[in-house]
Design an enzyme around this catalytic site. Sequence first.
Site, PDB file in Angstrom:
ATOM      1  N   HIS A   1     -16.788  -7.630  41.508  1.00 24.60           N
ATOM      2  CA  HIS A   1     -16.321  -6.502  40.696  1.00 24.60           C
ATOM      3  C   HIS A   1     -15.188  -5.805  41.448  1.00 24.60           C
ATOM      4  O   HIS A   1     -15.017  -5.997  42.647  1.00 24.60           O
ATOM      5  CB  HIS A   1     -17.486  -5.570  40.379  1.00 24.60           C
ATOM      6  CG  HIS A   1     -18.499  -6.222  39.477  1.00 24.60           C
ATOM      7  ND1 HIS A   1     -18.981  -5.644  38.344  1.00 24.60           N
ATOM      8  CD2 HIS A   1     -19.081  -7.455  39.546  1.00 24.60           C
ATOM      9  CE1 HIS A   1     -19.838  -6.469  37.752  1.00 24.60           C
ATOM     10  NE2 HIS A   1     -19.912  -7.578  38.468  1.00 24.60           N
TER      11      HIS A   1
ATOM     12  N   HIS B   1     -11.963  -5.337  34.534  1.00 26.35           N
ATOM     13  CA  HIS B   1     -11.437  -5.702  35.850  1.00 26.35           C
ATOM     14  C   HIS B   1      -9.957  -6.096  35.765  1.00 26.35           C
ATOM     15  O   HIS B   1      -9.530  -7.055  36.409  1.00 26.35           O
ATOM     16  CB  HIS B   1     -12.257  -6.858  36.437  1.00 26.35           C
ATOM     17  CG  HIS B   1     -13.659  -6.473  36.781  1.00 26.35           C
ATOM     18  ND1 HIS B   1     -14.603  -7.374  37.219  1.00 26.35           N
ATOM     19  CD2 HIS B   1     -14.288  -5.262  36.772  1.00 26.35           C
ATOM     20  CE1 HIS B   1     -15.751  -6.737  37.447  1.00 26.35           C
ATOM     21  NE2 HIS B   1     -15.576  -5.460  37.180  1.00 26.35           N
TER      22      HIS B   1
HETATM   23  C1  LIG Z   1     -15.684   1.564  31.884  1.00 22.64           C
HETATM   24  C2  LIG Z   1     -15.465   0.925  33.242  1.00 22.64           C
HETATM   25  C3  LIG Z   1     -16.562   0.560  34.009  1.00 22.64           C
HETATM   26  C4  LIG Z   1     -16.383  -0.039  35.252  1.00 22.64           C
HETATM   27  N1  LIG Z   1     -17.484  -0.368  36.013  1.00 22.64           N
HETATM   28  C5  LIG Z   1     -17.313  -0.911  37.226  1.00 22.64           C
HETATM   29  C6  LIG Z   1     -18.432  -1.196  38.054  1.00 22.64           C
HETATM   30  O1  LIG Z   1     -19.582  -0.928  37.686  1.00 22.64           O
HETATM   31  N2  LIG Z   1     -18.213  -1.789  39.260  1.00 22.64           N
HETATM   32  C7  LIG Z   1     -16.958  -2.107  39.693  1.00 22.64           C
HETATM   33  O2  LIG Z   1     -16.817  -2.655  40.791  1.00 22.64           O
HETATM   34  N3  LIG Z   1     -15.872  -1.845  38.931  1.00 22.64           N
HETATM   35  C8  LIG Z   1     -16.021  -1.245  37.722  1.00 22.64           C
HETATM   36  N4  LIG Z   1     -14.938  -0.962  36.944  1.00 22.64           N
HETATM   37  C9  LIG Z   1     -13.616  -1.378  37.439  1.00 22.64           C
HETATM   38  C10 LIG Z   1     -12.987  -0.390  38.384  1.00 22.64           C
HETATM   39  O3  LIG Z   1     -13.267   0.938  37.969  1.00 22.64           O
HETATM   40  C11 LIG Z   1     -11.463  -0.607  38.391  1.00 22.64           C
HETATM   41  O4  LIG Z   1     -11.190  -1.935  38.751  1.00 22.64           O
HETATM   42  C12 LIG Z   1     -10.765   0.308  39.372  1.00 22.64           C
HETATM   43  O5  LIG Z   1     -10.943   1.661  39.017  1.00 22.64           O
HETATM   44  C13 LIG Z   1      -9.266  -0.005  39.370  1.00 22.64           C
HETATM   45  O6  LIG Z   1      -8.645   0.852  40.276  1.00 22.64           O
HETATM   46  P1  LIG Z   1      -7.089   1.059  40.217  1.00 22.64           P
HETATM   47  O7  LIG Z   1      -6.764   2.044  41.279  1.00 22.64           O
HETATM   48  O8  LIG Z   1      -6.414  -0.243  40.203  1.00 22.64           O
HETATM   49  O9  LIG Z   1      -6.783   1.722  38.787  1.00 22.64           O
HETATM   50  P2  LIG Z   1      -7.411   2.977  38.053  1.00 22.64           P
HETATM   51  O10 LIG Z   1      -8.756   3.319  38.598  1.00 22.64           O
HETATM   52  O11 LIG Z   1      -7.286   2.688  36.594  1.00 22.64           O
HETATM   53  O12 LIG Z   1      -6.443   4.172  38.449  1.00 22.64           O
HETATM   54  C14 LIG Z   1      -5.179   4.359  37.853  1.00 22.64           C
HETATM   55  C15 LIG Z   1      -4.988   5.844  37.641  1.00 22.64           C
HETATM   56  O13 LIG Z   1      -3.626   6.092  37.311  1.00 22.64           O
HETATM   57  C16 LIG Z   1      -3.579   7.036  36.257  1.00 22.64           C
HETATM   58  N5  LIG Z   1      -2.311   6.832  35.558  1.00 22.64           N
HETATM   59  C17 LIG Z   1      -1.901   5.766  34.848  1.00 22.64           C
HETATM   60  N6  LIG Z   1      -0.641   5.936  34.409  1.00 22.64           N
HETATM   61  C18 LIG Z   1      -0.239   7.141  34.856  1.00 22.64           C
HETATM   62  C19 LIG Z   1       0.962   7.877  34.727  1.00 22.64           C
HETATM   63  N7  LIG Z   1       2.013   7.394  34.061  1.00 22.64           N
HETATM   64  N8  LIG Z   1       1.022   9.102  35.310  1.00 22.64           N
HETATM   65  C20 LIG Z   1      -0.030   9.600  36.002  1.00 22.64           C
HETATM   66  N9  LIG Z   1      -1.203   8.935  36.172  1.00 22.64           N
HETATM   67  C21 LIG Z   1      -1.296   7.719  35.604  1.00 22.64           C
HETATM   68  C22 LIG Z   1      -4.798   6.716  35.407  1.00 22.64           C
HETATM   69  O14 LIG Z   1      -5.166   7.823  34.625  1.00 22.64           O
HETATM   70  C23 LIG Z   1      -5.821   6.402  36.498  1.00 22.64           C
HETATM   71  O15 LIG Z   1      -6.471   7.566  36.934  1.00 22.64           O
HETATM   72  C24 LIG Z   1     -15.077  -0.315  35.723  1.00 22.64           C
HETATM   73  C25 LIG Z   1     -13.969   0.078  34.950  1.00 22.64           C
HETATM   74  C26 LIG Z   1     -14.160   0.697  33.731  1.00 22.64           C
HETATM   75  C27 LIG Z   1     -12.945   1.135  32.914  1.00 22.64           C
END
Ligand SMILES: Cc1cc2nc3c(=O)[nH]c(=O)nc-3n(C[C@H](O)[C@H](O)[C@H](O)COP(=O)(O)OP(=O)(O)OC[C@H]3O[C@@H](n4cnc5c(N)ncnc54)[C@H](O)[C@@H]3O)c2cc1C
Length: 457
Positions: A431, A387
Amino acid sequence: MSKAESFTGKPWFDASKDSHGYDGHLGTEPHDLAPISELIMKSMESKGLPLDPDMFSHGANPHGCGHVPRTVTNGLRTTGADFITGKNQKNNITILTDAHVDKVVIEKDGDDGLRATGVRAVLADGTVFEAKAKKEVVVSGGAYCSPNILNRSGIGAKEELEKHGIPTVVDLPGVGKNLMDHLIVFIFYETEKPGLTNDHLVYHGDAFNKTYQLWKDEKKGFLSTFPFGVFAFARLDSRLADSQLWNSAPRRAGRDPMGLTPSQPNIEFFTTECYGGPKQFDKFPTDGKFAFSIIAELFRPRSRGTVALRSADPMAVPVVDCGYLTDPLDVEVLAEACRFGNEIVMEGAGTRDIVKGSWPPEESHQKFATREDWIPYVKDNATTCYHASGTCAMGKASDPKAVVDEHLRVKGVKGLRVADCSIMPILHGGHTQMPAYGIGEKAADMIKASWGLKARS
Ligand SMILES: Cc1cc2nc3c(=O)[nH]c(=O)nc-3n(C[C@H](O)[C@H](O)[C@H](O)COP(=O)(O)OP(=O)(O)OC[C@H]3O[C@@H](n4cnc5c(N)ncnc54)[C@H](O)[C@@H]3O)c2cc1C
C-alpha cells in the site's frame, strides 16, 4: 520508512523488531482481529499461505499471511499532521490553507538556465498569492495533481501545453504519463453464525450510535481502528501455469510477465471484518445478517493511464484516464487471484463450514470454479485501492519519459523537486501510505544534503 514510525507492539504479536522504527512521528500498532479474521487466517494457512506474523513489515516473504500494523495510536489515526503539530510543532513552517497552487514561478538563471523562484496560488477569496522561495520549491500535489501543476508552469509535453495556450518552458513528455494504480476486487460472503463479524456493531438496530458514542467517550471499539482484518501475499506461478496468455507473454530473464522476480508477490489478499467498502457497496446486512469479504489486489499492473490538463484554469480538475485493465494480462492475473481467494474462503479449514453463500444473497460467485468464471466479475467489480502513482516518474537523464532525477529534481529546472507518489517509476507491491512518508523523509534528507545540512538518522 521506519524513520517515520513509532511502533508499539501488543502481547500477542510476534513483531519483527528490526523492521520497525520507534522514534518517528507516526504511531503504529497491530490490529486485534475479529473472530472472522482468525478463521480466514486459518483458511489461508490451510490453502498454502503460511503464517509469518510481521511479514508486511520485514518485506522478505512473497507468499504467506500475517498482520498489518495500522497508523493508529490510542484509538486515533496518525497522519502527516503529526509531523508538525503537538509536541512536534515547528516555528519554521507556515501552512496556508484554502490556497490552490496554480503554478511554479520559473525565471531565467544565467544565459541558458532556468530556476524555480516561487509559487503562485489562488486563495479562497480569489486573490492571487505569490510565495518566494529562499532555496527551493517542492511540489507535492499527489499523482493526480502534481503533473497539472507542472503543466501549468510550462513543464510537460509541448504539443499538449500548446493546446491550452501555455508557453513551453521545458518540453518533458513524461509529465502526466505512466499513471499506475492497484485494482482491488471485493468478494463478499454471508455467514449465519453470529459473533464472527462486526456487522452487529454498525448495521444492526441502534448499534452504530452506541459504537460512535464508545469511540467519542473512550476512543475504543470498532471506530478506533480500521475494519480490515488479515492480509496475505501470494505468488501465482503454479496457478497460472495453464494460462496461455501468461505463458506466451514476453518476459525479461529472471522475471515473470508482470516484471516481478520470484521473491515479489503477484497479489495481495486482505479481508473486511464486516460488510462495507467504497460507496457502491450499499447492500448493508441489517438485523440478524452478517457478511465479510476477501479482497484480491493486483500488484505490478501492466496497464497505464494518463493525467492531463483540462484547461489552463488553475481550478479546473485534471482529466484522468486510469487505463484500468487495458492490458489483458492484468485481467487474467486478477481473475486468478479472485479464484484463489474464493477457494480460501469456500474450502479453507477455518471458513468452509461457516459460509451460507455470497453476499448479497442474489449473487452466486461462491460457486465460481474457473478463471473464466471470474473474468466478467473482475471487469464488473474491480475498483481502485487509491494507490495512484507514477505521473512524474523518476528516471535516468537518458530516459525520455523521466520527469525527475534520482534526487527528485525536475529535469531542466534548478531548485524544483517533486516529492509524492507521482515520482514512483514503478508501483511497489504494497500500500502507498508508508512509501509516501518514505518519499517525504528521503526528499527531506536530499534537500538537507544539497544545502550542506545534516540528515536525521
Ligand atoms: C480513500 C483512501 C484510502 C486510502 N487508504 C490507504 C490505506 O489504508 N493504506 C495505505 O497505505 N494507503 C492508503 N491510501 C493511499 C495513500 O493515502 C496515498 O497513496 C498517499 O496519501 C499519497 O500521498 P501523496 O503525498 O502522493 O499525495 P496526497 O496524499 O494526495 O497529497 C497531495 C496533496 O496535495 C494537495 N493538492 C493537490 N493539488 C493542489 C494544488 N493545486 N494546490 C494545493 N494543494 C494541492 C491535495 O489536496 C493533497 O492534500 C488511501 C487513499 C485514499 C484516497
